[in-house]
Design an enzyme around this catalytic site. Structure first.
Site, short mmCIF file in Angstrom:
data_model
loop_
_atom_site.label_atom_id
_atom_site.label_comp_id
_atom_site.label_asym_id
_atom_site.label_seq_id
_atom_site.Cartn_x
_atom_site.Cartn_y
_atom_site.Cartn_z
N LYS A 19 4.93 -6.97 10.15
CA LYS A 19 4.14 -8.24 9.86
C LYS A 19 5.04 -8.83 8.75
CE LYS A 19 0.47 -7.70 6.86
NZ LYS A 19 0.65 -8.52 5.48
N ASP A 312 2.06 0.37 0.86
CA ASP A 312 0.98 0.13 2.01
C ASP A 312 0.16 1.13 2.68
OD1 ASP A 312 1.25 -2.82 1.10
OD2 ASP A 312 2.45 -3.26 2.56
N LYS A 339 -3.43 -5.54 -5.10
CA LYS A 339 -3.29 -5.90 -3.66
C LYS A 339 -4.78 -6.72 -3.11
CE LYS A 339 0.74 -4.11 -3.15
NZ LYS A 339 1.72 -4.81 -2.97
C1 S3P Z 1 5.29 -7.17 1.24
C2 S3P Z 1 5.62 -6.59 0.08
C3 S3P Z 1 4.60 -5.69 -0.58
C4 S3P Z 1 3.48 -5.21 0.26
C5 S3P Z 1 3.19 -6.45 1.01
C6 S3P Z 1 4.25 -7.00 1.95
C7 S3P Z 1 6.39 -8.12 1.75
O1 S3P Z 1 4.02 -6.56 -1.73
O2 S3P Z 1 2.58 -4.59 -0.51
O3 S3P Z 1 1.97 -5.79 1.76
O4 S3P Z 1 6.20 -8.39 3.08
O5 S3P Z 1 7.33 -8.17 0.82
P1 S3P Z 1 4.73 -6.55 -3.29
O6 S3P Z 1 6.27 -6.85 -2.87
O7 S3P Z 1 3.97 -7.43 -3.80
O8 S3P Z 1 4.50 -5.08 -3.62
#
Ligand code: S3P
Length: 429
Positions: A19, A312, A339
């Protein structure tokens, strides 16, 4: 949705495309030159929001098949303000990365999202973008917010929170900041997909132990990109196969970027039985196949330094800990409260009500493990959060009495085929 207990999970699976990479691939392709062909795209509600967003900004995206996109880039400065606000849905990654690109465009852009996304902190990206001379106006620090770009200046920015999303927003804006390099200093290593993809697209990226810089760019070109399977979508099946005696699970073609696979290190400490083989590279990322066999597990402690590497997957760690010999703890993970839901409350309320010995702390949880199936027999409220819906389903699978997941449809935010895949692996009791 009622999830009945299973005896084991058995089979060979592959997961939808990562993703994080799918969002980034579409965003970079949108400001790229000419056509980018993306295969292995991880289709989900979140990543569809990104396709819709770039289309609204004037980019042509052709969906050759569900997993193959052809994106016809508008060029670095070619995004156009739509009449309506850009709707990011539930996608935090979209809402935090896109403003980095918008800060370099002509015009004023408004971003909004669903109720959950509108409650999440956005000053964390607004502040550095303002330092770069963009105008960002939030609604009490949240969405809806507007971004007005112009001539940006380069900055050196020390991240106040370990966040790949904030790092990425600053690096993307750095593409437009004339006069020098833009640097992000990280307190702890976070996922590095943005810097990887920027380098693949021809941007000048310099990586150091705890910082990364990008030089202003003339053009980006990704060409072809294959996206490996999402480790975060593999994680629930890895946990199920670990906890269910008799399981035999093989997972193919999954992203093994070390900044994403912290769960593997934790599983190893807990005594789990996961083997990595067929290591290779897919789309510039380390990837491979995994064999998972069941094992009893022992308690483990996770501290702040490790948190970004499995941020995650921390809800799933709680389920492992509940089934471990001995005590476990998670510390330094207050970010979980910001989150898609307050994941500390969601995890602790859900697991406690189903028989787990788990308590919330301000920045994590503590667990007294009991090495037999959790009781189950009640409900697990997803709170509209995909990772919590998936945790609820895996809890039902490994429980004695099954679990009713309230709000199961949230899983489609990251993984629309999750329940079908789960059913295809289940060995009945
Ligand atoms: C993500 C970074 C994470 C993660 C999110 C996806 C990304 O968040 O929790 O599901 O794709 O950069 P944070 O960077 O805010 O910790």
């Amino acid at each position: 949705m009622r999830i009945e207990p299973a005896a084991a999970v058995r089979g060979h699976i592959a997961l939808p495309g990562d993703k994080s990479l799918s969002h980034r691939a579409v965003l970079l392709a949108a400001v790229g030159e000419g056509e980018t062909r993306i295969s292995g795209f991880g289709r989900s509600e979140d990543t569809e929001a990104t396709i819709k967003a770039v289309r609204d900004l004037g980019v042509r995206v052709y969906e050759a098949d569900p997993e193959t996109l052809r994106v016809f880039g508008a060029g670095l400065r070619g995004l156009k303000p739509p009449k309506q606000p850009v709707d990011c849905g539930n996608a935090g990654t979209l809402m935090r990365l896109l403003p980095g690109l918008l800060a370099g465009q002509e015009g004023r852009f408004e971003l909004t999202g669903d109720e959950s996304l509108r409650s999440r902190p956005m000053e964390r990206i607004a502040e550095p973008l303002r330092l770069m001379a963009a105008t960002v106006e939030t609604t009490d620090g949240r969405a809806p917010f507007t971004v007005e770009g112009g001539a940006l200046r380069p900055i050196t920015y020390e991240l106040p929170v370990a966040s790949a999303q904030v790092k990425s927003a600053v690096l993307l804006a750095g593409l437009y900041a004339e006069g020098g390099e833009t640097t992000v200093e990280e307190p702890l290593p976070t996922r590095d997909h943005t810097e990887n993809l920027l380098a693949q697209a021809g941007a000048r990226v310099t990586r150091r132990a705890s910082s990364v810089s990008v030089a202003p760019a003339e053009r980006l070109e990704l060409g072809e990109l294959e996206i490996p399977g999402d480790f975060s979508s593999a994680a629930p099946f890895i946990v199920a196969a670990t906890l269910l005696a008799g399981s035999e699970l093989t997972i193919h073609g999954v992203n093994l970027n070390p900044r994403r696979t912290g769960l593997l290190g934790v599983l190893e400490r807990m005594g789990a039985n996961v083997t990595v083989f067929n290591r290779r590279r897919i789309g510039g990322e380390p990837a491979g196949d995994l064999d998972v066999r069941p094992s009893e597990v022992v308690g483990a402690t996770i501290g702040a330094g490790e948190v970004p590497l499995l941020v995650d997957e921390l809800p799933l760690f709680a389920l492992l800990a509940v089934h471990a010999h001995g005590d476990s703890a998670l510390r330094g993970a207050a970010e979980l409260r910001a989150k898609e839901s307050d994941r500390i409350e969601a995890v602790v309320d859900g697991l406690r009500s189903l028989g787990g010995h788990i308590r919330a702390t301000p920045d994590g949880f503590t667990v007294r493990g009991v090495p037999s199936r959790i009781r189950g027999g009640g409900t697990f409220d997803s709170r509209g959060d995909h990772r919590i819906a998936i945790l609820g389903a895996i809890t039902g699978l490994v429980s004695r009495e099954g679990v009713e997941v309230v709000g199961p449809e949230a899983a489609a935010v990251s993984f629309p085929g999750f329940y079908d895949l789960l059913d295809s692996l289940r060995a009945p009791i």
